[in-house]
Design a protein around this motif. Structure first.
Motif, PDB file in Angstrom:
ATOM      1  N   SER A  63       0.848  -1.200   0.000  1.00  0.00           N
ATOM      2  CA  SER A  63       0.000   0.000   0.000  1.00  0.00           C
ATOM      3  C   SER A  63       0.882   1.247   0.000  1.00  0.00           C
ATOM      4  CB  SER A  63      -0.896   0.004   1.235  1.00  0.00           C
ATOM      5  OG  SER A  63      -0.091   0.174   2.392  1.00  0.00           O
ATOM      6  N   LEU A  64       0.293   2.400  -0.353  1.00  0.00           N
ATOM      7  CA  LEU A  64       1.062   3.655  -0.362  1.00  0.00           C
ATOM      8  C   LEU A  64       1.576   4.002   1.031  1.00  0.00           C
ATOM      9  CD1 LEU A  64      -0.908   6.034  -2.787  1.00  0.00           C
ATOM     10  CD2 LEU A  64       1.162   4.736  -3.240  1.00  0.00           C
ATOM     11  N   ASN A  65       0.784   3.708   2.056  1.00  0.00           N
ATOM     12  CA  ASN A  65       1.202   3.984   3.435  1.00  0.00           C
ATOM     13  C   ASN A  65       2.462   3.190   3.780  1.00  0.00           C
ATOM     14  OD1 ASN A  65       1.050   4.775   6.233  1.00  0.00           O
ATOM     15  ND2 ASN A  65       0.172   2.767   6.665  1.00  0.00           N
ATOM     16  N   LYS A  66       2.462   1.896   3.416  1.00  0.00           N
ATOM     17  CA  LYS A  66       3.627   1.048   3.708  1.00  0.00           C
ATOM     18  C   LYS A  66       4.825   1.487   2.863  1.00  0.00           C
ATOM     19  CE  LYS A  66       5.127  -3.779   3.797  1.00  0.00           C
ATOM     20  NZ  LYS A  66       4.746  -5.181   3.526  1.00  0.00           N
ATOM     21  N   GLN A  67       4.572   1.847   1.583  1.00  0.00           N
ATOM     22  CA  GLN A  67       5.674   2.306   0.722  1.00  0.00           C
ATOM     23  C   GLN A  67       6.353   3.523   1.336  1.00  0.00           C
ATOM     24  OE1 GLN A  67       4.897   2.645  -3.537  1.00  0.00           O
ATOM     25  NE2 GLN A  67       3.227   1.186  -3.382  1.00  0.00           N
ATOM     26  N   TYR A  68       5.538   4.466   1.812  1.00  0.00           N
ATOM     27  CA  TYR A  68       6.090   5.689   2.408  1.00  0.00           C
ATOM     28  C   TYR A  68       6.937   5.353   3.639  1.00  0.00           C
ATOM     29  CZ  TYR A  68       6.183   9.850   5.350  1.00  0.00           C
ATOM     30  OH  TYR A  68       6.590  10.857   6.168  1.00  0.00           O
ATOM     31  N   LYS A  69       6.412   4.474   4.497  1.00  0.00           N
ATOM     32  CA  LYS A  69       7.126   4.136   5.728  1.00  0.00           C
ATOM     33  C   LYS A  69       8.421   3.366   5.435  1.00  0.00           C
ATOM     34  CE  LYS A  69       3.612   4.298   9.317  1.00  0.00           C
ATOM     35  NZ  LYS A  69       2.850   5.401   8.775  1.00  0.00           N
ATOM     36  N   MET A  70       8.392   2.471   4.427  1.00  0.00           N
ATOM     37  CA  MET A  70       9.604   1.732   4.033  1.00  0.00           C
ATOM     38  C   MET A  70      10.677   2.696   3.529  1.00  0.00           C
ATOM     39  SD  MET A  70       8.255  -1.639   1.996  1.00  0.00           S
ATOM     40  CE  MET A  70       9.886  -2.150   1.474  1.00  0.00           C
ATOM     41  N   LEU A  71      10.268   3.606   2.637  1.00  0.00           N
ATOM     42  CA  LEU A  71      11.237   4.543   2.051  1.00  0.00           C
ATOM     43  C   LEU A  71      11.780   5.494   3.129  1.00  0.00           C
ATOM     44  CD1 LEU A  71      12.530   5.214  -0.664  1.00  0.00           C
ATOM     45  CD2 LEU A  71      10.723   6.869  -1.071  1.00  0.00           C
ATOM     46  N   LYS A  72      10.907   5.867   4.063  1.00  0.00           N
ATOM     47  CA  LYS A  72      11.328   6.763   5.138  1.00  0.00           C
ATOM     48  C   LYS A  72      12.393   6.103   6.024  1.00  0.00           C
ATOM     49  CE  LYS A  72       9.359   9.763   8.680  1.00  0.00           C
ATOM     50  NZ  LYS A  72       8.214   9.956   9.570  1.00  0.00           N
ATOM     51  N   LEU A  73      12.239   4.782   6.270  1.00  0.00           N
ATOM     52  CA  LEU A  73      13.232   4.052   7.067  1.00  0.00           C
ATOM     53  C   LEU A  73      14.581   4.023   6.361  1.00  0.00           C
ATOM     54  CD1 LEU A  73      11.574   0.819   8.547  1.00  0.00           C
ATOM     55  CD2 LEU A  73      12.503   2.769   9.790  1.00  0.00           C
ATOM     56  N   ILE A  74      14.561   3.654   5.057  1.00  0.00           N
ATOM     57  CA  ILE A  74      15.817   3.527   4.296  1.00  0.00           C
ATOM     58  C   ILE A  74      16.510   4.888   4.195  1.00  0.00           C
ATOM     59  CG2 ILE A  74      16.775   3.012   2.008  1.00  0.00           C
ATOM     60  CD1 ILE A  74      14.480   0.901   1.743  1.00  0.00           C
ATOM     61  N   MET A  75      15.727   5.929   3.879  1.00  0.00           N
ATOM     62  CA  MET A  75      16.308   7.265   3.757  1.00  0.00           C
ATOM     63  C   MET A  75      16.701   7.811   5.134  1.00  0.00           C
ATOM     64  SD  MET A  75      16.469   7.601   0.607  1.00  0.00           S
ATOM     65  CE  MET A  75      17.138   9.241   0.604  1.00  0.00           C
ATOM     66  N   GLY A  76      15.965   7.388   6.178  1.00  0.00           N
ATOM     67  CA  GLY A  76      16.309   7.791   7.550  1.00  0.00           C
ATOM     68  C   GLY A  76      17.688   7.271   7.933  1.00  0.00           C
ATOM     69  N   PHE A  77      17.986   6.009   7.561  1.00  0.00           N
ATOM     70  CA  PHE A  77      19.318   5.443   7.815  1.00  0.00           C
ATOM     71  C   PHE A  77      20.383   6.282   7.100  1.00  0.00           C
ATOM     72  CE2 PHE A  77      22.752   2.731   6.169  1.00  0.00           C
ATOM     73  CZ  PHE A  77      23.353   2.373   7.371  1.00  0.00           C
ATOM     74  N   TYR A  78      20.088   6.712   5.874  1.00  0.00           N
ATOM     75  CA  TYR A  78      21.056   7.492   5.088  1.00  0.00           C
ATOM     76  C   TYR A  78      21.275   8.876   5.726  1.00  0.00           C
ATOM     77  CZ  TYR A  78      22.863  10.267   1.169  1.00  0.00           C
ATOM     78  OH  TYR A  78      23.609  11.109   0.380  1.00  0.00           O
TER      79      TYR A  78
END
Length: 592
Positions: free
Chosen positions: A514-529
Motif C-alpha cells: 500500500s502507499l502507506n507502507k511504501q512511504y514508511k519503508m522509504l522513510k526508514l531507508i532514507m532515515g538510515f542514510y
C-alpha cells in the motif's frame, strides 16, 4: 446487401469485385463457409478484405456478401467473466457448441441470448432522458453492478419501463422521441470498434492509479486515465508486470487483451485469474475482469481487431462511471499484424517494413484512454487507463513501434534484460524509465499520503543516479578508495535497490504494498542514510554504521503484513534512532 465475387486470395487478404455499393470497414461474409471479414481498401468496385479466419481452400469466383455494418461489439450484461476472441466471439460457448478446435465460419452471438438478468429500473415513466442516462441496473457479478444506459443518439420521454427478468434482447423500456417515434430500449447496445465512444468532457489526470508495485507507485507513477508503455526484451518480465497490474491496480474493472500472446501464457492467465482472491472485494478476480484472448496461432487479421474490441468494451464501462484498467499484451504483435496486412495490400512500406500510418494508428488507440465526464444529465466521472506492453526485437527500443509509442504515452517503464538476469524483478530500469505525471500527482500525494513523499522520492532517485557514477570509480580503483560519505551513498543505493525496488510477485505479503507502507519503508531507508551522514560527521566509522543490528530489520520490513505496518515500523524507527544516537554519543565521548 451487396454481393460480389472473389478474384484474389493472398493469405488473410481477399480481393472481391462487384462491391461498389459497400463502404470502408463494412463487415462481410466470405464464401459459402461464411468467414468473417472487414473491408480495408476500396478501388472502384474492388474491395480488399481482411478475413478474421483461416482462408485455406478459398478460390476465385466464390461469393462475398456485405452485411452493410461496420465491425461492432455487443455491450450489455454478460461481458464480465467472459473470455472472448479478437472479434468478440465467446470462446467457452464456441467450445461447447463446436469442440476444442475452432472451426471456420462459426457464428456465435457475443452475449448469451437465453440467459435472463434481473433488471431493476432506476428511472420512472414520464421521465425525460438523454443519451448516456442510466435507466436501470443489473447485478452482473457479486462485485459489478451493470448500469443500463440510454444508447447514443436517443433522447426523449420514457413511456414504459419494466422490472423483472429479461434477456439482453428483450425490451426493458420505451422512449418517445421529440418527433413522436417510439424507440425500444434493450439491455444490449452495439458500438463500432474503430470509433471512440463519445463523452461530455475530458478531465486532466490528477489522481494516481495505485498498483501496489513500489518501483511504479514511488518512482514512475501512472495517473488514472493515463497511458503507459512497458517495453522490454524477451524474458524481462513484461507479462508478469501486466499480470501484477491487472491483479492489484486500483481499478474497478480490468480488461486484459492477450494480443498475439503465446498460448501457454494466455492459459496461465485463464487458469490463474479465477483462483486469485481480489484484495478489493475478497471475491475471485474474474468477477470484475473481461478477457480477450487472441493467441499467436490465431489468424493474424483478428489480432489487429482485438485491441479495438478491448478498448471499446473498456470505454463502455468507463461511461458507467467506473475506473477501468486496460492491459494490451503486446502492441508489437498487433503492429506486426498491421505490417503483414499492409504488405499484402502492396502499400509503400515505412521504416522496417511497418506501414507509414503505424504512428497514427497507435495514437488513435492510446488517445481513447482518459478521465472523462460521460454523457447524460448527471455527468458521471469515469477513467480508462491504458497500459501497453511492447516487445522490441532484441530489446532495441530504437525500433519503430517503441519509438512511435513513446511519442504518445507519458509513462515509460523500461524493462532491462540485465536486471532480469540478475533476478531483480520487476526489472524496470530506474535510470531509463520516466513518468510525466509526477508534477500533476504531487498535490494528491501530499494531501493523501505524506507531505515529504516527494522529497524522499527525489533523494532516492538522486542516490541511485550517484551510485551509477560511483560504480565507474569502484571498477577502476576499488571501493576502499571512496570517502566514507560515498560509501554510505553506495550502501543506501544498495538498500533502495534490494530492499525497496526488488519485489517478489509470488510472495503473499510482498506482492502488494500500500502507499502507506511504501512511504514508511522509504522513510526508514532514507532515515538510515540521513542519520548515517550525521553520525559520520560526528566521527563514527563506516564499519560501525554498516554493522548496526537494525539494518537487518530495515531489509526485512517489506515482509511486514499490512495490518501490522504502523506498529512494527514505529518500533524499527525507534530502534534506528536509538542505535545511531548511541553510536554518535560514543564517538563524541571518545573525541572529548
Amino acid at each position: 446487401m451487396s454481393q460480389g465475387r472473389i478474384v484474389k486470395v493472398s493469405g488473410p487478404l481477399v480481393v472481391a469485385e462487384g462491391m461498389r455499393d459497400c463502404n470502408m470497414f463494412d463487415v462481410v461474409r466470405v464464401s459459402d463457409k461464411h468467414l468473417i471479414g472487414e473491408i480495408i481498401e476500396m478501388h472502384g468496385d474492388r474491395a480488399s478484405i481482411q478475413v478474421y479466419e483461416e482462408t485455406a481452400g478459398l478460390g476465385p469466383g466464390e461469393p462475398v456478401v456485405s452485411t452493410g455494418a461496420p465491425l461492432s461489439v455487443e455491450l450489455g450484461p454478460g461481458l464480465i467473466e467472459t473470455i472472448f476472441d479478437g472479434i468478440q466471439r465467446p470462446l467457452v460457448a464456441m467450445r461447447e457448441m463446436y469442440g476444442t478446435n475452432i472451426t471456420r465460419g462459426i457464428d456465435v452471438p457475443s452475449l448469451d441470448r437465453k440467459k435472463k438478468w434481473k433488471f431493476e429500473p432506476t428511472a420512472k415513466k414520464g421521465q425525460k432522458v438523454v443519451a448516456g442516462d442510466i435507466i436501470g441496473k443489473v447485478q452482473e457479478t457479486a462485485v459489478v453492478e451493470h448500469r443500463i444506459m440510454i444508447p447514443y443518439g436517443v433522447s426523449g420521454t420514457i413511456t414504459e419501463i419494466y422490472a423483472g427478468d429479461f434477456t439482453v434482447e428483450d425490451t426493458v423500456a420505451k422512449v418517445q422521441k421529440d418527433n413522436g417515434e417510439i424507440v425500444n430500449i434493450q439491455m444490449m447496445q452495439k458500438w463500432p470498434v474503430r470509433k471512440g465512444r463519445p463523452y461530455k468532457e475530458k478531465l486532466p489526470p490528477e489522481e494516481p492509479l495505485v498498483t501496489g508495485q513500489r518501483v511504479i507507485d514511488t518512482l514512475f507513477p501512472i495517473a488514472k486515465g493515463g497511458v503507459a508503455a512497458v517495453p522490454g526484451p524477451f524474458g524481462s518480465g513484461k507479462t508478469v508486470v501486466q499480470h501484477q497490474l491487472a491483479k492489484w491496480a486500483d481499478a474497478e474493472i480490468v480488461v486484459y487483451i492477450g494480443c498475439g500472446e503465446r498460448g501457454n501464457e494466455m492459459t496461465d492467465v485463464l487458469m490463474e485469474f479465477p483462483e486469485l482472491k481480489d484484495p478489493r472485494t475478497g471475491e475471485s478476480l474474474m468477477k470484475r475482469t473481461v478477457l480477450i484472448a487472441n493467441t499467436s496461432d490465431m489468424p493474424v487479421a483478428a489480432r489487429e481487431a482485438s485491441i479495438y474490441t478491448g478498448i471499446t468494451i473498456a470505454e463502455y464501462f468507463r461511461d458507467m462511471g467506473y475506473s477501468v484498467a486496460l492491459m494490451a499484451d503486446s502492441t508489437s504483435r498487433w503492429a506486426e499484424a498491421l505490417r503483414e496486412m499492409s504488405g499484402r495490400l502492396e502499400e509503400m512500406p515505412g521504416e522496417e517494413g511497418y506501414p507509414a500510418y503505424l504512428g497514427s494508428r497507435l495514437a488513435q488507440f492510446y488517445e481513447r484512454a482518459g478521465r472523462v465526464i460521460s454523457l447524460g444529465t448527471e455527468g458521471r466521472e469515469g477513467a480508462l487507463t491504458a497500459i501497453g506492453a511492447v516487445s522490441p526485437p532484441g530489446g532495441d527500443i530504437s525500433e519503430p513501434v517503441t519509438q512511435a509509442t513513446l511519442r504518445i504515452v507519458k509513462v515509460f517503464w523500461g524493462l532491462d534484460a540485465s536486471l532480469a538476469y540478475r533476478r531483480h524483478f520487476p526489472a524496470i530500469n530506474w535510470l531509463l524509465s520516466y513518468s510525466l505525471y509526477l508534477d500533476r500527482l504531487d498535490k494528491w500525494i501530499s494531501e493523501n499520503v505524506a507531505r515529504d513523499w516527494n522529497n524522499l522520492r527525489s533523494d532516492a532517485m538522486r542516490i541511485l543516479q550517484e551510485e551509477s557514477e560511483l560504480e565507474e570509480i569502484v571498477r577502476l580503483v576499488g571501493v576502499d578508495a571512496l570517502s566514507p560519505n560515498d560509501r554510505l551513498t553506495l550502501e543506501a543505493a544498495k538498500s533502495i535497490r534490494e530492499d525497496y525496488l526488488h519485489q517478489n510477485a509470488f510472495h503473499e505479503v510482498d506482492t502488494y504494498t500500500s502507499l502507506n507502507k511504501q512511504y514508511k519503508m522509504l522513510k526508514l531507508i532514507m532515515g538510515f542514510y540521513y542519520k548515517g551522514k550525521k553520525a559520520l560527521e560526528a566521527g563514527a566509522t563506516i564499519k560501525d554504521l554498516f554493522e548496526l543490528p537494525v539494518r537487518e530489520r530495515i531489509g526485512r520490513s517489506k515482509y511486514v503484513p499490512e495490518d501490522q505496518v504502523n506498529t512494527v515500523f514505529q518500533e524499527i524507527e525507534t530502534q534506528l534512532n536509538d542505535q545511531i544516537d548511541a553510536l554518535t554519543s560514543k564517538e563524541v565521548a571518545k573525541n572529548a
